[in-house]
Design an enzyme around this catalytic site. Structure first.
Site, PDB file in Angstrom:
ATOM      1  N   HIS A  70     -74.038  72.179 -23.487  1.00 32.82           N
ATOM      2  CA  HIS A  70     -75.000  72.440 -24.535  1.00 32.82           C
ATOM      3  C   HIS A  70     -75.075  71.524 -25.961  1.00 32.82           C
ATOM      4  O   HIS A  70     -76.297  71.020 -26.083  1.00 32.82           O
ATOM      5  CB  HIS A  70     -74.668  73.827 -24.867  1.00 32.82           C
ATOM      6  N   CYS A  71     -73.246  71.221 -26.055  1.00 31.53           N
ATOM      7  CA  CYS A  71     -73.993  70.194 -27.577  1.00 31.53           C
ATOM      8  C   CYS A  71     -74.438  68.623 -27.067  1.00 31.53           C
ATOM      9  O   CYS A  71     -74.576  68.130 -28.291  1.00 31.53           O
ATOM     10  CB  CYS A  71     -72.631  69.983 -28.080  1.00 31.53           C
ATOM     11  N   ILE A  72     -73.892  68.587 -25.932  1.00 30.11           N
ATOM     12  CA  ILE A  72     -74.304  66.879 -25.450  1.00 30.11           C
ATOM     13  C   ILE A  72     -75.393  67.011 -24.794  1.00 30.11           C
ATOM     14  O   ILE A  72     -76.084  65.428 -24.349  1.00 30.11           O
ATOM     15  CB  ILE A  72     -73.304  66.032 -24.259  1.00 30.11           C
ATOM     16  N   ASN A 104     -71.360  77.795 -24.156  1.00 30.86           N
ATOM     17  CA  ASN A 104     -71.421  76.064 -24.348  1.00 30.86           C
ATOM     18  C   ASN A 104     -72.157  75.533 -22.895  1.00 30.86           C
ATOM     19  O   ASN A 104     -72.508  74.778 -22.568  1.00 30.86           O
ATOM     20  CB  ASN A 104     -70.920  74.730 -25.304  1.00 30.86           C
ATOM     21  N   ALA A 142     -68.890  71.002 -26.159  1.00 26.76           N
ATOM     22  CA  ALA A 142     -68.839  70.536 -23.927  1.00 26.76           C
ATOM     23  C   ALA A 142     -70.510  70.072 -23.927  1.00 26.76           C
ATOM     24  O   ALA A 142     -70.824  69.554 -24.771  1.00 26.76           O
ATOM     25  CB  ALA A 142     -68.987  72.146 -23.964  1.00 26.76           C
TER      26      ALA A 142
END
Length: 329
Positions: A321-323, A272, A319
């Protein structure tokens, strides 16, 4: 024709959102904010926009972060910080910025906030860019692009009854091809244990170069995701990309068992990571495998790789990449 560049190519502005809602983050809010601030601090050379939900939180954020020349603030209501899934999916059309806006249902109606439902529309209106709408329910974290016509996704997410129960696999492939002008779709099966996104691909398989995919693997029989990792490697080992090239596989270590405060396994992933203009930032979890993951990704990409702690952010489900979400210049 819409084109989604590979994430390691070209200049971009990266969007982030300030973690603010104590009712969602509870005891992890302060830790998540500290990890978020460390991430922004490491991205001093990267153009970025930080969303804050209101003037009150803008003031709180500015008390904690000294603005640099590459950071802009946008006051914009949103539910939570998972912009990979709630913002538009940006790309280019005729050399101008454009975007795709999927239908969003809160990861299968698990976490559905009104401000997240309308966030993509609000952002594309603010940017005044062209867009393509889809009635198919999916999230940005569910799809991975190589920028050369290949897309990777998972059956656990895209064929889940809580997303598009009336669409067949063929229907979904046709819609991806319409939206993103890709011509090769690789289907993996399952994602990580306890991943409330129902198996997003951005924690299990990431393109890091043309026809090169990073995955995780382990020799530990007790690793809760060992079978998932083996299945992913087996699948990708026989695949080619849209240009007919056999995929090269780079194996990062698994994080091992990472537990939350309640003793549950968390869906921790070294995959991520985010590509910035001058480096890659990889999430770490105080695991004995953190340094090995950084070393492996450094050797594979020949780029500077920085590891930053992300366990408190992970308590919310993802994490780095998700945000984040890239807007290509």
């Amino acid at each position: 024709m819409f084109y989604r560049p590979a994430e390691w190519l070209g200049k971009r502005v990266i969007y982030f959102a300030w973690p603010y809602d104590e009712s969602l983050w509870q005891d992890n809010l302060e830790g998540a904010q500290e990890e978020f601030l460390a991430l922004l601090g490491a991205l001093k050379k990267q153009q970025k926009v930080v969303l804050v939900p209101d003037e009150k939180n803008k003031k709180i954020f500015l008390q904690k972060f000294i603005l640099d020349n590459n950071t802009n603030i946008l006051v914009q209501p949103y539910g939570d910080i998972w912009l990979r899934d709630t913002m538009p999916i940006f790309g280019k059309e005729n050399n101008s910025a454009s975007c795709v806006i999927p239908k969003f249902n809160g990861w299968g109606n698990k976490y559905l906030f009104n401000d997240d439902i309308y966030l993509s529309d609000d952002i594309k209106n603010t940017l005044k860019i062209s867009y393509t709408l889809s009635n198919m329910i999916f999230e940005g974290g569910a799809i991975e692009f190589d920028g050369e016509g290949t897309l990777i996704t998972t059956t656990q997410c895209m064929l889940n009854d809580n997303r598009n129960p009336n669409m067949s696999k063929n229907d979904i492939e046709n819609e991806f091809k319409r939206l993103f002008n890709i011509n090769k779709i690789i289907w993996l099966d399952n994602g990580l244990l306890n991943d409330h996104t129902d198996g997003h691909v951005d924690t299990i398989a990431r393109f890091i170069a043309p026809n090169t995919v990073a995955i995780m693997n382990t020799n530990d029989k007790k690793d809760p995701n060992k079978k998932v990792f083996e299945d992913i490697k087996s699948r990708l080992s026989i695949e080619t990309d849209a240009l007919g090239r056999k995929l090269k596989i780079i194996e990062l270590p698994s994080t091992g068992e990472i537990f939350n405060d309640e003793g549950d396994i968390m869906p921790a992933s070294y995959l991520n990571f985010i590509f910035a203009d001058d480096l890659i930032i990889i999430p770490t979890y105080d695991s004995t495998f953190d340094e090995k993951a950084i070393e492996t990704l450094t050797n594979a990409t020949q780029k500077k790789v920085l590891g930053l702690k992300a366990k408190h952010i992970l308590s919310g489900g993802g994490a780095f990449h998700c945000i984040s979400q890239e807007y290509f210049l």
